[in-house]
Design a protein around this motif. Sequence first.
Motif, PDB file in Angstrom:
ATOM      1  N   TYR A  61       0.831  -1.203   0.000  1.00  0.00           N
ATOM      2  CA  TYR A  61       0.000   0.000   0.000  1.00  0.00           C
ATOM      3  C   TYR A  61       0.870   1.259   0.000  1.00  0.00           C
ATOM      4  O   TYR A  61       0.520   2.274  -0.605  1.00  0.00           O
ATOM      5  CB  TYR A  61      -0.930   0.011   1.204  1.00  0.00           C
ATOM      6  CG  TYR A  61      -2.122  -0.911   1.057  1.00  0.00           C
ATOM      7  CD1 TYR A  61      -2.893  -0.883  -0.101  1.00  0.00           C
ATOM      8  CD2 TYR A  61      -2.469  -1.804   2.062  1.00  0.00           C
ATOM      9  CE1 TYR A  61      -3.978  -1.732  -0.251  1.00  0.00           C
ATOM     10  CE2 TYR A  61      -3.559  -2.652   1.926  1.00  0.00           C
ATOM     11  CZ  TYR A  61      -4.313  -2.612   0.763  1.00  0.00           C
ATOM     12  OH  TYR A  61      -5.385  -3.451   0.612  1.00  0.00           O
ATOM     13  N   GLY A  62       2.000   1.193   0.688  1.00  0.00           N
ATOM     14  CA  GLY A  62       2.916   2.331   0.691  1.00  0.00           C
ATOM     15  C   GLY A  62       3.477   2.604  -0.689  1.00  0.00           C
ATOM     16  O   GLY A  62       3.567   3.755  -1.133  1.00  0.00           O
ATOM     17  N   LEU A  63       3.872   1.532  -1.389  1.00  0.00           N
ATOM     18  CA  LEU A  63       4.397   1.682  -2.753  1.00  0.00           C
ATOM     19  C   LEU A  63       3.312   2.147  -3.719  1.00  0.00           C
ATOM     20  O   LEU A  63       3.568   2.934  -4.635  1.00  0.00           O
ATOM     21  CB  LEU A  63       4.994   0.352  -3.227  1.00  0.00           C
ATOM     22  CG  LEU A  63       6.207  -0.146  -2.420  1.00  0.00           C
ATOM     23  CD1 LEU A  63       6.652  -1.512  -2.937  1.00  0.00           C
ATOM     24  CD2 LEU A  63       7.363   0.856  -2.498  1.00  0.00           C
ATOM     25  N   LEU A  64       2.081   1.662  -3.481  1.00  0.00           N
ATOM     26  CA  LEU A  64       0.952   2.100  -4.310  1.00  0.00           C
ATOM     27  C   LEU A  64       0.665   3.582  -4.074  1.00  0.00           C
ATOM     28  O   LEU A  64       0.421   4.346  -5.025  1.00  0.00           O
ATOM     29  CB  LEU A  64      -0.290   1.271  -3.988  1.00  0.00           C
ATOM     30  CG  LEU A  64      -1.561   1.604  -4.789  1.00  0.00           C
ATOM     31  CD1 LEU A  64      -1.315   1.383  -6.275  1.00  0.00           C
ATOM     32  CD2 LEU A  64      -2.735   0.742  -4.304  1.00  0.00           C
TER      33      LEU A  64
ATOM     34  N   LEU B 156       2.823   5.815  -3.130  1.00  0.00           N
ATOM     35  CA  LEU B 156       3.908   6.546  -3.773  1.00  0.00           C
ATOM     36  C   LEU B 156       3.649   6.677  -5.267  1.00  0.00           C
ATOM     37  O   LEU B 156       3.854   7.746  -5.854  1.00  0.00           O
ATOM     38  CB  LEU B 156       5.234   5.824  -3.523  1.00  0.00           C
ATOM     39  CG  LEU B 156       6.459   6.362  -4.282  1.00  0.00           C
ATOM     40  CD1 LEU B 156       6.728   7.809  -3.908  1.00  0.00           C
ATOM     41  CD2 LEU B 156       7.685   5.496  -3.986  1.00  0.00           C
ATOM     42  N   SER B 157       3.190   5.608  -5.897  1.00  0.00           N
ATOM     43  CA  SER B 157       2.936   5.620  -7.342  1.00  0.00           C
ATOM     44  C   SER B 157       1.821   6.590  -7.712  1.00  0.00           C
ATOM     45  O   SER B 157       1.936   7.363  -8.672  1.00  0.00           O
ATOM     46  CB  SER B 157       2.580   4.209  -7.823  1.00  0.00           C
ATOM     47  OG  SER B 157       3.616   3.291  -7.537  1.00  0.00           O
ATOM     48  N   VAL B 158       0.736   6.545  -6.940  1.00  0.00           N
ATOM     49  CA  VAL B 158      -0.417   7.408  -7.228  1.00  0.00           C
ATOM     50  C   VAL B 158      -0.050   8.886  -7.035  1.00  0.00           C
ATOM     51  O   VAL B 158      -0.363   9.729  -7.879  1.00  0.00           O
ATOM     52  CB  VAL B 158      -1.610   7.042  -6.329  1.00  0.00           C
ATOM     53  CG1 VAL B 158      -2.732   8.065  -6.476  1.00  0.00           C
ATOM     54  CG2 VAL B 158      -2.133   5.652  -6.677  1.00  0.00           C
ATOM     55  N   THR B 159       0.626   9.202  -5.935  1.00  0.00           N
ATOM     56  CA  THR B 159       0.998  10.599  -5.674  1.00  0.00           C
ATOM     57  C   THR B 159       2.092  11.074  -6.637  1.00  0.00           C
ATOM     58  O   THR B 159       2.176  12.266  -6.931  1.00  0.00           O
ATOM     59  CB  THR B 159       1.468  10.795  -4.220  1.00  0.00           C
ATOM     60  OG1 THR B 159       2.446   9.784  -3.890  1.00  0.00           O
ATOM     61  CG2 THR B 159       0.296  10.676  -3.255  1.00  0.00           C
ATOM     62  N   PHE B 160       2.917  10.150  -7.116  1.00  0.00           N
ATOM     63  CA  PHE B 160       3.900  10.506  -8.146  1.00  0.00           C
ATOM     64  C   PHE B 160       3.182  10.969  -9.405  1.00  0.00           C
ATOM     65  O   PHE B 160       3.553  11.979 -10.013  1.00  0.00           O
ATOM     66  CB  PHE B 160       4.794   9.308  -8.473  1.00  0.00           C
ATOM     67  CG  PHE B 160       5.701   9.536  -9.660  1.00  0.00           C
ATOM     68  CD1 PHE B 160       6.871  10.265  -9.517  1.00  0.00           C
ATOM     69  CD2 PHE B 160       5.362   9.041 -10.912  1.00  0.00           C
ATOM     70  CE1 PHE B 160       7.700  10.498 -10.617  1.00  0.00           C
ATOM     71  CE2 PHE B 160       6.181   9.260 -12.011  1.00  0.00           C
ATOM     72  CZ  PHE B 160       7.360   9.992 -11.853  1.00  0.00           C
ATOM     73  N   LEU B 161       2.125  10.260  -9.777  1.00  0.00           N
ATOM     74  CA  LEU B 161       1.348  10.613 -10.967  1.00  0.00           C
ATOM     75  C   LEU B 161       0.655  11.963 -10.769  1.00  0.00           C
ATOM     76  O   LEU B 161       0.730  12.848 -11.640  1.00  0.00           O
ATOM     77  CB  LEU B 161       0.312   9.528 -11.263  1.00  0.00           C
ATOM     78  CG  LEU B 161      -0.620   9.772 -12.459  1.00  0.00           C
ATOM     79  CD1 LEU B 161       0.180   9.892 -13.744  1.00  0.00           C
ATOM     80  CD2 LEU B 161      -1.650   8.654 -12.574  1.00  0.00           C
ATOM     81  N   ILE B 162       0.003  12.140  -9.618  1.00  0.00           N
ATOM     82  CA  ILE B 162      -0.707  13.393  -9.341  1.00  0.00           C
ATOM     83  C   ILE B 162       0.276  14.556  -9.271  1.00  0.00           C
ATOM     84  O   ILE B 162       0.052  15.622  -9.861  1.00  0.00           O
ATOM     85  CB  ILE B 162      -1.494  13.290  -8.019  1.00  0.00           C
ATOM     86  CG1 ILE B 162      -2.597  12.239  -8.142  1.00  0.00           C
ATOM     87  CG2 ILE B 162      -2.100  14.642  -7.639  1.00  0.00           C
ATOM     88  CD1 ILE B 162      -3.314  11.939  -6.834  1.00  0.00           C
TER      89      ILE B 162
ATOM     90  N   LEU C  21       1.724   7.856   4.561  1.00  0.00           N
ATOM     91  CA  LEU C  21       0.329   7.864   5.020  1.00  0.00           C
ATOM     92  C   LEU C  21      -0.627   7.303   3.967  1.00  0.00           C
ATOM     93  O   LEU C  21      -1.768   7.751   3.847  1.00  0.00           O
ATOM     94  CB  LEU C  21      -0.083   9.284   5.407  1.00  0.00           C
ATOM     95  CG  LEU C  21       0.687   9.890   6.589  1.00  0.00           C
ATOM     96  CD1 LEU C  21       0.256  11.326   6.828  1.00  0.00           C
ATOM     97  CD2 LEU C  21       0.481   9.054   7.847  1.00  0.00           C
ATOM     98  N   ALA C  22      -0.153   6.334   3.222  1.00  0.00           N
ATOM     99  CA  ALA C  22      -1.014   5.692   2.223  1.00  0.00           C
ATOM    100  C   ALA C  22      -2.159   4.951   2.895  1.00  0.00           C
ATOM    101  O   ALA C  22      -3.272   4.881   2.365  1.00  0.00           O
ATOM    102  CB  ALA C  22      -0.194   4.728   1.370  1.00  0.00           C
ATOM    103  N   THR C  23      -1.897   4.390   4.064  1.00  0.00           N
ATOM    104  CA  THR C  23      -2.921   3.662   4.817  1.00  0.00           C
ATOM    105  C   THR C  23      -3.358   4.476   6.023  1.00  0.00           C
ATOM    106  O   THR C  23      -2.589   5.245   6.589  1.00  0.00           O
ATOM    107  CB  THR C  23      -2.381   2.308   5.293  1.00  0.00           C
ATOM    108  OG1 THR C  23      -1.107   2.518   5.949  1.00  0.00           O
ATOM    109  CG2 THR C  23      -2.179   1.363   4.126  1.00  0.00           C
TER     110      THR C  23
END
Length: 285
Positions: A60-63, A65-71, A96-98
């Motif tokens: 979830y942390g890596l996910l 990071l990926s989503v906020t990298f895109l945004i 704070l992904a979770t």
Amino acid sequence: MIVADIILATVSLVALIFATVVDIRIKEVPDWISYSLIISGVIIRLFHSIIFNDWFYLLYGLLGLSVTFLIGTILYRTNQWGGGDAKLLMGLGTTLATKPFFTPESNMPFISIIIIYIAITGAFYGIVWSIALIIKNRKNFITEFKSALKTGKIHIFQTTSLGISLVLIILVFFLDSRTLKTFTLGIALIAALYFYLYVAVKSIENVSFYKRIPIEKLVEGDWLAADVRVKNKTILSKKTTIEKKHIIELKALNVRNVLIKEGIPFVPPFLLGTILAILIGNPFF
């Protein structure tokens, strides 16, 4: 998860407090703060996953990071945010992904709640900051505001804005619902004021946000406000977001200074938005 959640939340808040102070002082977020946040988030989540065999905590942390990298990349490339703001969001996306166990229950991803609160607090923060700049530079602002109202293109905008407002006011007399009348009058008021708000924003930008600085003080993420020309040749066009390669190129060409457009220090809404997300949780319930 309890210990990891506490550590991640603490690390995030400490980083945001420090980044806020630095951003207000020098209007820049050092990369090491954001990178430290990302690395800390990955390491803490990795240790938790190894100890408790809970690999979703790391995933979830890596996910995040990926989503906020895109945004962050989209906001950076469209000149809405500086590079430091985008990287800081990636740090929060990792830590704070979770949802921390001590925050209110919610069916929304926690990082999305943080982003919503950043947007809300950022809007109010921007208004307050702009008002403060207008008061501080009131003489220059009034001069610029009056000058802007005299330009030809602005008159077309003003006529259109007031025309839409007038049409909506007339429409109110043909509506039966009191709620609909109130809503339409509200939109009419916004349409009438929008023109003046737009001119006010542009005026305070011209008075306070444009600054000529030496190349030595230029940093990644700065926005050019005018073309950089050397021997009648455009080297960099205005609205270019400065990168390290641009700084090296300008120094090599012996360019002494450039005109940039400064933004307001935007890290405070990150801190306020994160605190609200932790204390209140989902803003829609």
